[in-house]
Design a protein around this motif. Structure first.
Motif, PDB file in Angstrom:
ATOM      1  N   ASP A 135     -35.639 -52.811  -1.400  1.00  0.00           N
ATOM      2  CA  ASP A 135     -36.164 -52.689  -3.238  1.00  0.00           C
ATOM      3  C   ASP A 135     -37.747 -51.713  -3.639  1.00  0.00           C
ATOM      4  O   ASP A 135     -37.307 -51.378  -4.689  1.00  0.00           O
ATOM      5  N   VAL A 136     -38.300 -51.168  -2.450  1.00  0.00           N
ATOM      6  CA  VAL A 136     -39.068 -50.408  -2.516  1.00  0.00           C
ATOM      7  C   VAL A 136     -39.470 -49.573  -1.573  1.00  0.00           C
ATOM      8  O   VAL A 136     -38.526 -49.805  -0.493  1.00  0.00           O
ATOM      9  N   ASP A 160     -50.212 -50.221  -8.273  1.00  0.00           N
ATOM     10  CA  ASP A 160     -49.066 -49.190  -7.590  1.00  0.00           C
ATOM     11  C   ASP A 160     -49.186 -48.362  -6.685  1.00  0.00           C
ATOM     12  O   ASP A 160     -49.055 -46.924  -6.372  1.00  0.00           O
ATOM     13  N   LEU A 215     -42.855 -47.304  -4.628  1.00  0.00           N
ATOM     14  CA  LEU A 215     -41.934 -46.974  -5.783  1.00  0.00           C
ATOM     15  C   LEU A 215     -41.255 -48.373  -5.906  1.00  0.00           C
ATOM     16  O   LEU A 215     -40.921 -48.439  -5.106  1.00  0.00           O
ATOM     17  N   ARG A 216     -41.285 -48.164  -7.052  1.00  0.00           N
ATOM     18  CA  ARG A 216     -39.969 -49.758  -7.203  1.00  0.00           C
ATOM     19  C   ARG A 216     -38.355 -49.200  -7.762  1.00  0.00           C
ATOM     20  O   ARG A 216     -37.493 -49.574  -7.663  1.00  0.00           O
ATOM     21  N   ASP A 217     -38.421 -47.837  -8.427  1.00  0.00           N
ATOM     22  CA  ASP A 217     -36.663 -47.210  -8.831  1.00  0.00           C
ATOM     23  C   ASP A 217     -36.775 -46.395  -7.223  1.00  0.00           C
ATOM     24  O   ASP A 217     -36.717 -45.413  -7.403  1.00  0.00           O
ATOM     25  N   LEU A 218     -35.334 -46.830  -6.387  1.00  0.00           N
ATOM     26  CA  LEU A 218     -35.426 -46.142  -4.848  1.00  0.00           C
ATOM     27  C   LEU A 218     -35.226 -44.507  -5.537  1.00  0.00           C
ATOM     28  O   LEU A 218     -34.506 -43.531  -4.972  1.00  0.00           O
ATOM     29  N   PRO A 219     -33.602 -44.861  -6.667  1.00  0.00           N
ATOM     30  CA  PRO A 219     -32.938 -43.594  -7.099  1.00  0.00           C
ATOM     31  C   PRO A 219     -33.772 -42.239  -6.992  1.00  0.00           C
ATOM     32  O   PRO A 219     -33.494 -40.976  -7.132  1.00  0.00           O
ATOM     33  N   ARG A 220     -35.145 -42.425  -7.073  1.00  0.00           N
ATOM     34  CA  ARG A 220     -36.396 -41.007  -8.577  1.00  0.00           C
ATOM     35  C   ARG A 220     -37.370 -41.051  -6.773  1.00  0.00           C
ATOM     36  O   ARG A 220     -37.838 -40.776  -7.196  1.00  0.00           O
TER      37      ARG A 220
END
Length: 237
Positions: free
Chosen positions: A45-46, A87, A123-128
């Motif tokens: 998830d990260v 972060d 990075l918390r938004d993995l698709p990015r």
């Protein structure tokens, strides 16, 4: 994360002198010692991405000025992309003189000063992930490594792996006892270590990129949380 062995007979002891000797558990029957490992895999998830700039100039001050300007652009771009300030963390900073060896004269020839600055980005938004990598290169990052995928909170899967490892260890001990002509087993000792497993890049994978390269496709896959147990059982009648 490492945990030390805890003899079961010692659990009821409230306090003991710091110099007390290790407690030895007496056993009447044969003892079987087993090493058992279990890994639970799940979607991360990260991710952590390392990014930075290496600059060279004839003076340390000039190299530092160039590097600071480049890093300011990188951090500003990360903030524009929605990465929280907490972060983004500096992970490495160095200033070092650089020399080349002149084979003709046998002398070390001064080439200038290298300044290297690296930040670690969560990075918390993995698709990015691919978008972030491309943006970092576009604003001047020339040292990039990662992403390192992980679980931010792996307590639940760690507990699952621990339960599976313990149950398998007991089944194995009981099987050994039956083969040896015994009917039961008695737990004497447990020790544990926990390991996170996944597509983790080695430190040597740091690479230089230029703005003409496009970010590669990023696939998070799965990461594993593993528990390694060492258990000792006494075989009993």
């Amino acid at each position: 994360m490492l945990r030390y062995a805890i003899p079961l007979a010692a659990i009821a002891v409230i306090a003991a002198p710091a110099s007390a000797a290790e407690i030895q558990i007496a056993s009447q029957g044969p003892v079987v010692e087993l090493s058992v490992s279990e890994v639970v895999r799940s979607a991360p998830d990260v991710a952590q991405i390392g990014a930075g700039v290496m600059t060279r100039a004839s003076t340390a001050r000039e190299a530092l000025t160039q590097n600071s300007q480049a890093m300011d652009r990188i951090i500003a771009r990360l903030r524009e992309l929605g990465i929280a300030r907490e972060d983004i963390q500096t992970s490495n900073f160095s200033v070092s003189p650089q020399y080349d060896y002149n084979q003709g004269t046998g002398e070390q020839v001064f080439q200038g000063y290298n300044v290297n600055n690296q930040v670690q980005v969560k990075l918390r938004d993995l698709p990015r992930a691919a978008e972030i990598l491309d943006a970092l290169v576009s604003v001047g990052a020339n040292n990039i490594y990662g992403p390192n995928f992980m679980l931010e909170d792996d307590d639940a899967v760690e507990e699952q792996a621990r339960a599976q490892a313990f149950a398998r260890g007991q089944r194995m001990a009981e099987e050994y006892a039956r083969m040896a002509g015994y009917s039961r087993v008695r737990l004497l000792e447990v020790s544990e270590s926990v390991q996170n497993q996944g597509p983790i890049p080695q430190p040597a994978m740091v690479r230089s990129m230029d703005a003409s390269e496009s970010a590669p496709p990023i696939e998070p896959g799965q990461v594993g949380t593993g528990v390694n147990l060492t258990v000792k059982y006494e075989m009993t009648r």
